[in-house]
Scaffold this active site. Sequence first.
Site, PDB file in Angstrom:
ATOM      1  N   SER A  60     -26.794  -2.841  48.505  1.00 20.59           N
ATOM      2  CA  SER A  60     -25.436  -2.943  49.025  1.00 20.59           C
ATOM      3  C   SER A  60     -25.096  -4.419  49.243  1.00 20.59           C
ATOM      4  O   SER A  60     -25.945  -5.295  49.112  1.00 20.59           O
ATOM      5  CB  SER A  60     -25.321  -2.164  50.326  1.00 20.59           C
ATOM      6  N   HIS A 223     -27.711 -12.067  45.157  1.00 22.48           N
ATOM      7  CA  HIS A 223     -28.431 -11.622  46.346  1.00 22.48           C
ATOM      8  C   HIS A 223     -28.531 -12.738  47.379  1.00 22.48           C
ATOM      9  O   HIS A 223     -29.452 -12.776  48.183  1.00 22.48           O
ATOM     10  CB  HIS A 223     -29.836 -11.139  45.972  1.00 22.48           C
TER      11      HIS A 223
END
Length: 580
Positions: A60, A223
């Site tokens: 997520s 990320h």
Amino acid sequence: MEGKPITKKIINSPETCVADNLRGVVATYPALQLHPKHRVVTVRRKTDSGRVAVLGGGGSGHEPFAGGLVGSGMLDGAVAGGVFASPPTGHVLYGIAQLYKYNSGGVIVIIGNYTGDRLNFGKAIEKAKISGIKVEGLIVGEDVASSKNKTGGRSMCGEVFFYKLCGAMADKGFDLKTMKDIAAEANKYMATLGVCLSACSLPGQPPLFEIARDEMELGAGVHGEAGIEKLKMGTAKEVVQMILDKVVAHLKLTAGNRVAVMIDNLGGTSFLEMNIIAAETKDYLESKQITVERIFSGHMKTSLEMHGFQICLLHLNKQHGDLWLELLDAPTNAVGWCGGAQSVKTEGGHGDDETLLQTHSRKLTTGPTLSAKEQEILRGSLQAAADELVKNEGLLNRLDSGCGDGDCGNTLKKFGLAIQSYLKTASAEYLSNVLWDLSEMAETDMGGTSGGIYSLGLSAASQTVANGKTNNVALWLEAWESAMQAITKYGGAEPGDRTMLDTLYPAAQVFKQNLSGDFKVLLKKTVEAAEKGAKATANMTAKAGRASYVASGYTQDEDAGARAAVIWLQAILNYIHNKY
């Protein structure tokens, strides 16, 4: 990051933000179905479509990727992990099973080229195949900055192109093999590179890194990773030119080529900036006499609030370009690609189909039984290994702090504690069942990349033992080798890449070389080989896994994973040595 202020975010808590996010997706677009326990979002379907379904997902924090890309013409389902973390194998398997229930043509799973995703999605695919599901996985990645990594470039916003291509093919009735082949071919003609001007922060934490006011990071990941190089800020024209010079060179594009462009907002870039970037991108490519067929610009695969963008080019080659463009133009109502019918309110609640994982669980296979003495030794050796993993938490965390996130010891301690609890009640009559149970514990109790690696290896070893006839050292070796093969298949690492395989592989070789000799000598030499292999990682260059993205100056000590493998392997073999 100690002492730095925590970034403000409008959330309820870091622990609930992923689940709360998914609730918000289906509150906004109730045409979608949420399976809350497994963090899976799917289209609502009551009958078999007869076609292939497309499953995507990952960590997520990249919204709208991937739940917002579920809809006709794109994904049939998406599975969400924690923030910037791969979803566990069980959740991925649930997603596969849920889609296969209503799409008998099979399931194609798009896997981002990250170690955790490769492992967890890979194991789910293998489990699904064992249970009889028709499923194929496709690992995709197109990042220029990491393209020289042994396992290939990381998966960036180009992954959304694959969702669109595969979703359109599914709607057109393409079969599973054809879809995989076409998408794999497209991966060869796609490349992405981007920059960021400021770092993002995980919920409840400060920014992940610092950038000076007059600098930007080239090659930043999705990320929250820093890039490969710090550069001085420039104008939009200068920055776009710098990025596209590298992407065009990487794809070897020349005058007369055609491209589709995706400009991805990493989360914190304004519409004004994105529009300027799009204009400069078009101008640059046209100046090179490269035809821009389409530009897709917006939030596709973000990195929370990171201020930055990526540009992805898909070379529409002569052989397949017209088909790819047709697929990109095919209609979809996935809201992350464009708005539409999914905003219409739909009645009905949300819930999991609890029969799916039971139906598609491992078929019972047992292999050779263990004698009472062998069961005692198995229990004792596992207890010894678990005790050592718990005891060495601090050491493993320290070794992991230079090139990882410093939690290797915490992760392995969780596994050790789970094993200790398991041994209190579990049957040890069948080694294959014990190994399978351990693989499930690695998945559920360890979690993360390490859990995926251990779970894959242990499940492969379990299957090998289940097919064996006699419990002997030859079967142990066969199971050992199958475990390493499974880890290599999905993790991408091999001996010499500075991973746990640098402990396991030389130890297995020595084990094999001494197979016909004295049993205690075999055990002693194997322990020595494991120790030597782990120590050798201190002088290796990381070529796979998290450490491969970090400068070599951070990897001057032993690899934490390699040392962890020594700890439990030596504990097991020393215990067996003392009991026989």
